[in-house]
Design a protein around this motif. Structure first.
Motif, mmCIF file in Angstrom:
data_model
loop_
_atom_site.group_PDB
_atom_site.id
_atom_site.type_symbol
_atom_site.label_atom_id
_atom_site.label_comp_id
_atom_site.label_asym_id
_atom_site.label_seq_id
_atom_site.Cartn_x
_atom_site.Cartn_y
_atom_site.Cartn_z
ATOM 1 N N LEU A 406 75.467 61.504 -51.467
ATOM 2 C CA LEU A 406 74.980 62.924 -51.716
ATOM 3 C C LEU A 406 76.192 63.891 -51.093
ATOM 4 N N ARG A 407 76.559 63.631 -49.836
ATOM 5 C CA ARG A 407 77.438 64.378 -48.923
ATOM 6 C C ARG A 407 79.000 64.502 -50.129
ATOM 7 N N ARG A 408 79.323 63.230 -50.497
ATOM 8 C CA ARG A 408 80.387 63.247 -51.432
ATOM 9 C C ARG A 408 80.196 63.945 -52.620
ATOM 10 N N ARG A 409 79.209 63.624 -53.199
ATOM 11 C CA ARG A 409 78.984 64.469 -54.599
ATOM 12 C C ARG A 409 78.778 65.942 -54.233
ATOM 13 N N ALA A 410 78.400 66.364 -52.939
ATOM 14 C CA ALA A 410 78.147 68.007 -52.830
ATOM 15 C C ALA A 410 79.488 68.596 -52.793
ATOM 16 N N VAL A 411 80.410 67.950 -52.090
ATOM 17 C CA VAL A 411 81.810 68.514 -51.820
ATOM 18 C C VAL A 411 82.439 68.338 -53.195
ATOM 19 N N SER A 412 82.240 67.543 -54.320
ATOM 20 C CA SER A 412 82.977 67.314 -55.258
ATOM 21 C C SER A 412 82.261 68.576 -56.197
ATOM 22 N N LEU A 413 81.144 68.937 -56.180
ATOM 23 C CA LEU A 413 80.789 69.938 -56.740
ATOM 24 C C LEU A 413 81.418 71.284 -56.411
ATOM 25 N N LEU A 414 81.304 71.639 -54.916
ATOM 26 C CA LEU A 414 82.027 72.594 -54.552
ATOM 27 C C LEU A 414 83.513 72.976 -55.035
ATOM 28 N N GLU A 415 83.994 71.717 -54.920
ATOM 29 C CA GLU A 415 85.610 71.786 -55.447
ATOM 30 C C GLU A 415 85.666 72.077 -56.649
ATOM 31 N N ARG A 416 84.697 71.762 -57.711
ATOM 32 C CA ARG A 416 84.635 71.825 -59.072
ATOM 33 C C ARG A 416 84.591 73.311 -59.707
ATOM 34 N N VAL A 417 84.058 74.103 -58.509
ATOM 35 C CA VAL A 417 83.822 75.412 -58.858
ATOM 36 C C VAL A 417 84.762 76.399 -58.002
ATOM 37 N N GLY A 418 85.838 75.695 -57.562
ATOM 38 C CA GLY A 418 86.833 76.448 -56.917
ATOM 39 C C GLY A 418 86.531 76.837 -55.230
ATOM 40 N N GLU A 422 84.424 73.262 -46.594
ATOM 41 C CA GLU A 422 84.164 74.141 -45.585
ATOM 42 C C GLU A 422 82.895 75.058 -46.147
ATOM 43 N N HIS A 423 83.062 75.335 -47.097
ATOM 44 C CA HIS A 423 81.847 76.477 -47.570
ATOM 45 C C HIS A 423 80.523 75.671 -47.832
ATOM 46 N N GLY A 424 80.336 74.464 -47.929
ATOM 47 C CA GLY A 424 79.124 73.700 -47.633
ATOM 48 C C GLY A 424 78.648 73.728 -46.093
ATOM 49 N N GLN A 435 81.347 83.944 -54.129
ATOM 50 C CA GLN A 435 80.808 82.631 -53.642
ATOM 51 C C GLN A 435 79.804 82.126 -53.800
ATOM 52 N N LEU A 436 78.883 82.965 -53.623
ATOM 53 C CA LEU A 436 77.391 82.401 -53.803
ATOM 54 C C LEU A 436 77.072 82.168 -55.210
ATOM 55 N N GLN A 437 77.603 82.882 -56.248
ATOM 56 C CA GLN A 437 77.414 82.781 -57.623
ATOM 57 C C GLN A 437 77.994 81.331 -58.007
ATOM 58 N N ARG A 438 79.154 81.129 -57.344
ATOM 59 C CA ARG A 438 79.823 79.778 -57.662
ATOM 60 C C ARG A 438 78.932 78.599 -57.379
ATOM 61 N N VAL A 439 78.361 78.628 -55.794
ATOM 62 C CA VAL A 439 77.445 77.700 -55.561
ATOM 63 C C VAL A 439 76.257 77.769 -56.319
ATOM 64 N N ALA A 440 75.788 78.592 -56.812
ATOM 65 C CA ALA A 440 74.639 78.702 -57.775
ATOM 66 C C ALA A 440 74.851 77.949 -59.193
ATOM 67 N N ILE A 441 76.167 77.956 -59.483
ATOM 68 C CA ILE A 441 76.506 77.299 -60.830
ATOM 69 C C ILE A 441 76.648 75.836 -60.413
ATOM 70 N N ALA A 442 77.270 75.568 -59.424
ATOM 71 C CA ALA A 442 77.500 74.180 -58.929
ATOM 72 C C ALA A 442 76.145 73.484 -58.746
ATOM 73 N N ARG A 443 74.888 74.149 -58.092
ATOM 74 C CA ARG A 443 73.707 73.394 -57.887
ATOM 75 C C ARG A 443 73.031 73.299 -59.477
ATOM 76 N N ALA A 467 87.574 83.532 -65.277
ATOM 77 C CA ALA A 467 88.229 82.686 -66.136
ATOM 78 C C ALA A 467 87.953 81.245 -66.061
ATOM 79 N N GLU A 468 88.086 80.792 -64.600
ATOM 80 C CA GLU A 468 88.077 79.554 -64.183
ATOM 81 C C GLU A 468 86.619 79.074 -64.421
ATOM 82 N N ILE A 469 85.583 79.696 -63.963
ATOM 83 C CA ILE A 469 84.130 79.353 -64.229
ATOM 84 C C ILE A 469 83.830 79.391 -65.856
ATOM 85 N N LEU A 470 84.150 80.185 -66.587
ATOM 86 C CA LEU A 470 84.033 80.167 -67.940
ATOM 87 C C LEU A 470 84.714 78.803 -68.628
ATOM 88 N N THR A 471 85.903 78.644 -68.131
ATOM 89 C CA THR A 471 86.565 77.078 -68.640
ATOM 90 C C THR A 471 85.672 76.178 -68.030
#
Length: 545
Positions: A406-418, A422-424, A435-443, A467-471
């Motif tokens: 779970l922890r590794r995958r959570a970090v991977s999701l955070l990195e996936r949305v830029g 540390e933000h976790g 930043q909150l919206q990026r976490v919401a998309i990751a979730r 642009a990054e999130i749309l991609t």
């Protein structure tokens, strides 16, 4: 330039202590003249909002302000007691917050809020009539009905309009506007900006205008300050910033905005994309919606109003369907209805051939994991007592991932949305809106759903992250074959990412069609008006330069 109304010198703000101290603002200097509109642009997390909050003494208690001098109308703000400052704030100093939901008491009607503000500034007489007129001034068409509604019964855009109207009622000398048009469609955006200009000219008010919307900044502001990583890297007249930017960061911001908008909006569709589109329409619809009606009761218990009125359409598997329309048109209500967050008053909703129109909550649980939503207000969708990492691990656990991963995958999701690991470790209030919206998309993508309802999912993001999130959304959509209901008022974004567009107006679906058909051959008069408000950034840059 007239004598400065506001002077800020060496503003430094940090969080934490000792080795764990994180400096957010690193020596900010600002001058704001009487009657001037200063735009502050930069990526989310750059310190734009923190600068405005510092000026109004609205920083969290965990923040540390160091070696700063702030002057308003020649008086040093740091020397004023709490009571003296309160006499200024909310009268001469006012703020339009980025998150309109948190600005209202959820237990009180919109009319109650207006009565409180009008009494504070000494208004007497028929406060209700004055309140209704203020709402009409910011484009609220059902102003009388809105007075009786509670904040949760309004869309984000409608709440933002009401908040702007409350601030304008104060007739302040300084307005700190933090993304005030983020949740507004282009028609209302123009109305609100014109209203700001009218107030600013009539009262000689000054405005600090925090925004990531480049066309708005180019068309509205006298000067621009560019922020990056807690520092102002460049400041100058609007024409100079957009026409002859000096700093590499400024050039990158503007180039990204131009790339996202494109010369003609959406990139030309290739043969494989058209083939995928044809294949989607050969399948059974993911959703069939027929004559859907949603009604909300008034708070005075008399009557109701229809948020959706006889809406019918299909959603195909794997498509990105954009929903356009002004705030209050029913876009958010439609998206939430597809997830059965509202009980329909009429009509029918089928999901994968299953009638879910009136299914009870318990029976909906079996398909809820296939449906995810990215809410317009990211702050309200996270527990203030849980870190972002905990929120993501909770979502991953629901997807039945092994606990050890779970922890590794959570970090991977955070990195996936830029974001970073540390933000976790941060709580919701410690992140910017973007930043909150990026976490919401990751979730949302953690569960690999069949459909995501993205309600203004990129409206709070700066152009580079947008642009990054749309991609990212496009990549994930292709990887797992999910459909996206993409609610937005950003015409460039809609044209860039959506396969089809549905246009809403006053609870009705006016037209629906392939994206390029809607943008090049709109059938409805309202759609033509909406597209006519589009501000092309390249042309604006040419005009101001």
């Amino acid at each position: 330039m007239d004598e400065a109304l506001v002077k800020i010198r060496d503003l430094r703000v940090s969080f934490g202590r000792g080795d764990a101290k994180t400096r957010i603002l690193k020596g900010i200097d600002i001058d704001l003249a009487n009657g001037e509109i200063l735009g502050i642009i930069g990526e989310s997390g750059s310190g734009k909002t923190m600068t405005g909050l510092s000026l109004l003494r609205l920083l969290p208690q965990t923040a540390h302000v160091e070696a700063v001098k702030m002057f308003f109308a020649g008086e040093e703000l740091q020397q004023k007691s709490g009571g003296e400052f309160d006499a200024l704030r909310g009268v001469q100093l006012a703020m339009v917050f980025q998150d309109p939901v948190g600005s209202f008491n959820p237990c009180k009607t919109i009319g109650w809020h207006f009565a409180q503000v009008l009494r504070r500034v000494g208004e007497t007489g028929e406060l209700r009539d004055k309140s209704v007129q203020l709402l009409r001034d910011v484009g609220v068409k059902r102003a009388e009905e809105t007075m009786f509604l509670y904040p949760h019964q309004l869309s984000g855009g409608m709440l933002q309009r009401a908040l702007i109207a409350l601030v304008l009622a104060l007739r302040p000398k300084l307005i700190v506007a933090d993304e005030p048009t983020t949740n507004l469609d282009k028609i209302v955006e123009k109305q609100v900006l014109d209203l700001f200009l009218s107030l600013q000219r009539r009262l000689g008010a000054s405005v600090i205008f925090v925004t990531h919307d480049m066309p708005v900044a180019a068309s509205f502001c006298h000067r621009i300050a560019v922020m990056n990583a807690g520092e102002i890297v460049e400041v100058g007249e609007t024409a100079q910033i957009f026409g002859r930017p000096r700093h590499p960061y400024t050039r990158r911001l503007i180039d990204t905005a131009l790339k996202l908008a494109g010369a003609n909006g959406r990139p030309k569709e290739n043969q494989s994309h058209r083939a995928r589109q044809a294949a989607r329409f050969a399948e059974e619809p993911l959703y069939r919606v027929r004559d859907l009606t949603i009604s909300f009761p008034h708070s005075n218990r008399h009557g109701s109003f229809r948020a959706l009125d006889g809406v019918s359409f299909d959603v195909m598997p794997g498509e990105i369907l954009g929903i356009l329309g002004e705030s209050g048109s029913g876009k958010t209500t439609l998206g939430r209805s597809l997830l059965r967050l509202y009980e329909p008053a009429g009509g029918r909703i089928e999901y994968r051939g299953r009638d879910i129109t009136h299914e009870r909550e318990r029976s909906l649980r079996s398909i809820r994991r296939e449906m995810q939503m990215v809410f317009q207000d990211p702050g309200g969708s996270f527990s203030p007592r849980r870190t972002m990492g905990q929120a993501l691990r909770e979502a991953l656990a629901m997807a039945r991932h092994p606990r050890a991963e779970l922890r590794r995958r959570a970090v991977s999701l955070l990195e996936r949305v830029g974001l970073t690991a540390e933000h976790g470790d941060r709580y919701a209030h410690e992140l910017s809106g973007g930043q909150l919206q990026r976490v919401a998309i990751a979730r949302a993508i953690a569960l690999e759903p069949r459909v995501i309802v993205a309600d203004e999912a990129v409206s709070k993001l700066d152009v580079s992250v947008r642009a990054e999130i749309l991609t990212l959304l496009g990549d994930v959509q292709r990887e797992i074959g999910m459909a996206i209901i993409f609610i937005t008022h950003d015409l460039d974004v809609a044209r860039y990412i959506c396969d089809r567009i549905a246009v809403m107006y006053h609870g009705k679906l006016l037209e629906i069609g392939h994206t390029e058909e809607i943008f090049t051959r709109p059938a409805a008069g309202y759609t033509q008006s909406l597209l006519g408000t589009h501000q092309n950034l390249a042309k604006l840059i040419g005009a101001v330069a």
